[in-house]
Design an enzyme around this catalytic site. Structure first.
Site, short mmCIF file in Angstrom:
data_model
loop_
_atom_site.label_atom_id
_atom_site.label_comp_id
_atom_site.label_asym_id
_atom_site.label_seq_id
_atom_site.Cartn_x
_atom_site.Cartn_y
_atom_site.Cartn_z
N ASP A 42 0.85 -1.20 0.00
CA ASP A 42 0.00 0.00 0.00
C ASP A 42 0.88 1.25 0.00
O ASP A 42 1.84 1.32 0.77
CB ASP A 42 -0.86 -0.02 1.27
N TYR A 47 3.21 10.06 0.09
CA TYR A 47 4.23 9.47 0.96
C TYR A 47 5.63 9.81 0.44
O TYR A 47 6.12 9.20 -0.52
CB TYR A 47 4.08 7.94 1.07
N GLN A 164 -10.26 1.73 3.87
CA GLN A 164 -9.07 1.75 4.75
C GLN A 164 -9.35 2.65 5.94
O GLN A 164 -9.72 3.81 5.77
CB GLN A 164 -7.89 2.32 3.97
N TYR A 192 -5.17 0.35 8.99
CA TYR A 192 -3.82 0.92 9.02
C TYR A 192 -3.40 1.30 10.45
O TYR A 192 -4.20 1.26 11.37
CB TYR A 192 -3.66 2.06 8.04
N LEU A 195 0.33 -0.81 14.61
CA LEU A 195 1.26 -0.71 15.75
C LEU A 195 1.23 0.69 16.35
O LEU A 195 2.14 1.07 17.09
CB LEU A 195 2.68 -1.10 15.30
N GLY A 268 3.48 -0.86 8.57
CA GLY A 268 4.64 -0.14 8.05
C GLY A 268 5.90 -0.87 8.48
O GLY A 268 6.07 -1.16 9.66
N ARG A 270 10.25 -1.29 8.08
CA ARG A 270 11.46 -0.56 7.69
C ARG A 270 12.54 -1.50 7.14
O ARG A 270 13.32 -1.11 6.28
CB ARG A 270 11.99 0.13 8.96
N1 NAP Z 1 -5.07 5.62 4.32
C1 NAP Z 1 -4.50 6.38 5.23
O1 NAP Z 1 -4.95 7.51 5.49
C2 NAP Z 1 -3.31 5.85 5.97
C3 NAP Z 1 -2.80 6.55 7.07
C4 NAP Z 1 -1.69 6.03 7.75
C5 NAP Z 1 -1.12 4.84 7.30
N2 NAP Z 1 -1.62 4.19 6.21
C6 NAP Z 1 -1.01 2.92 5.71
O2 NAP Z 1 -0.82 2.03 6.78
C7 NAP Z 1 0.56 1.66 6.89
C8 NAP Z 1 0.95 1.42 8.34
O3 NAP Z 1 0.62 2.51 9.16
P1 NAP Z 1 1.68 3.40 9.97
O4 NAP Z 1 2.97 3.50 9.25
O5 NAP Z 1 0.91 4.64 10.29
O6 NAP Z 1 1.88 2.70 11.34
P2 NAP Z 1 2.28 1.27 11.95
O7 NAP Z 1 2.27 0.20 10.93
O8 NAP Z 1 1.39 1.14 13.11
O9 NAP Z 1 3.75 1.54 12.48
C9 NAP Z 1 4.87 1.54 11.63
C10 NAP Z 1 6.12 1.51 12.47
O10 NAP Z 1 6.11 0.35 13.28
C11 NAP Z 1 7.44 -0.05 13.54
N3 NAP Z 1 7.56 -1.50 13.27
C12 NAP Z 1 6.94 -2.22 12.32
N4 NAP Z 1 7.25 -3.52 12.45
C13 NAP Z 1 8.10 -3.60 13.53
C14 NAP Z 1 8.77 -4.67 14.17
N5 NAP Z 1 8.63 -5.93 13.77
N6 NAP Z 1 9.54 -4.39 15.26
C15 NAP Z 1 9.68 -3.13 15.70
N7 NAP Z 1 9.07 -2.06 15.13
C16 NAP Z 1 8.28 -2.31 14.05
C17 NAP Z 1 8.35 0.80 12.67
O11 NAP Z 1 8.81 1.80 13.57
P3 NAP Z 1 10.26 2.52 13.48
O12 NAP Z 1 10.06 3.47 12.35
O13 NAP Z 1 10.36 3.21 14.80
O14 NAP Z 1 11.26 1.49 13.21
C18 NAP Z 1 7.39 1.39 11.66
O15 NAP Z 1 7.79 2.64 11.17
C19 NAP Z 1 1.30 2.82 6.21
O16 NAP Z 1 2.58 2.41 5.78
C20 NAP Z 1 0.37 3.15 5.08
O17 NAP Z 1 0.55 2.25 3.99
C21 NAP Z 1 -2.72 4.66 5.56
#
Ligand code: NAP
Length: 298
Positions: A42, A47, A164, A192, A195, A268, A270
């Protein structure tokens, strides 16, 4: 019908919004996702202002058939570097051409309106999205962050493939209406921030985050008061995680994956290690008593 795995690769972290990233590591993480049977990724033009789509285009240029691509339309960077909304047909028709170019593809598997645009009648937007399906530029169309009323208005015109929304063990407001509505109307729910921007992976440590990391000001992390509540809840999660010999992050993902109303969890990631760790949550089952113990009350 798209073959969407229960975990999707979230393309926001690799854009650099949550602190600096290394593009080669991001590409390796995407390749690791393919190995781990994650079938979709996604992203959005906003982004990293095209950076996430560019990396995905590079990573998948010889592996296009191994990963479904979902991207979005309708947001651009306006004055004061704030994201602004535009879901007018002319904007969507321009936006998609740029996404196709950056992603190096001729067709997008799932194309989603990123945020509702109150200045454009949603019917006009949805007719434009339907036109893209007719033109063969996208396979399915969905929305993000829409409320029930908007979804009802467009679902009559052309089926909404997916919605979403933010959803995780400490953020459950959409359980009340949107999730049941989607379930009743065969709309896939893609969630989304599973974490809570990394907080549920134990990553809340302002001294570890770089000053440009937008999480330090994100509304999701709220006030000091809410952080204190979240950190106390994570201590509870640690008890269950330890008993199951898994990490807190895996527990947070499993909690969503155990909800049959959710089609897929977008995480998300990294690094390739994040991908392997998160993919291991696919098969973790939670008992009713574990779920009851893990009820977060604000
Ligand atoms: N449609 C929308 O409006 C919308 C809005 C937000 C997000 N999204 C989508 O949802 C996805 C995920 O959301 P998000 O990035 O907001 O938050 P998330 O998935 O809750 O958190 C991402 C963060 O979690 C950490 N992480 C992930 N796996 C890990 C692991 N195994 N161990 C340790 N840390 C881990 C990383 O942190 P560190 O960076 O600290 O390493 C990463 O940057 C986005 O990439 C995007 O595609 C959509």
């Amino acid at each position: 019908m798209l073959n969407i795995s229960k975990i999707g690769f979230g393309g926001l972290t690799i854009s650099g919004v949550w602190g600096p990233t290394d593009d080669q590591t991001s590409i390796q993480a995407i390749h690791k996702a393919i190995e781990e049977k994650i079938t979709w990724i996604d992203t959005s033009p906003i982004y990293g202002l095209g950076h996430s789509e560019n990396i995905i285009g590079e990573a998948l240029k010889e592996k296009r058939d191994q990963m479904l691509i979902a991207t979005k339309c309708g947001l651009f960077l306006g004055k004061d570097r704030k994201a602004e909304k535009n879901l007018k047909p002319e904007f969507i028709f321009q936006d998609i051409e740029q996404s196709l170019h950056r992603l190096k593809v001729s067709e997008i598997d799932l194309y989603q309106c990123h945020w509702p645009d109150p200045t454009t009648p949603v019917e006009e937007t949805w007719e434009a999205m339907r036109e893209l399906v007719k033109q063969g530029k996208v396979r399915e169309i969905g929305v993000c962050n829409f409320d029930i009323e908007l979804v009802k208005r467009i679902h009559k015109i052309h089926p909404v493939y997916s919605l979403q929304i933010p959803y995780n063990i400490i953020r459950k407001e959409h359980e009340i209406d949107l999730i049941p509505y989607c379930q009743q109307n065969n709309i896939h729910v893609l969630t989304y921030s599973p974490l809570h921007l990394g907080l549920l992976a134990g990553n809340y440590d302002p001294s570890r985050l770089s000053p440009e990391d937008r999480r330090l000001k994100a509304k999701e992390w709220g006030s000091e008061e809410s952080i204190t509540l979240y950190l106390a809840f994570i201590e509870k999660m640690k008890i269950v995680a330890k008993a199951k010999n898994i990490s807190v992050a895996q527990l947070a993902l499993a909690w969503i994956l155990n909800n049959p109303a959710i089609t897929s969890v977008i995480a998300g990631m990294r690094t390739p290690l994040h991908v392997s760790q998160n993919a291991a949550a696919f098969d973790i089952e939670l008992s009713d008593s574990e779920k009851a113990f893990l009820t977060f009350n604000e």
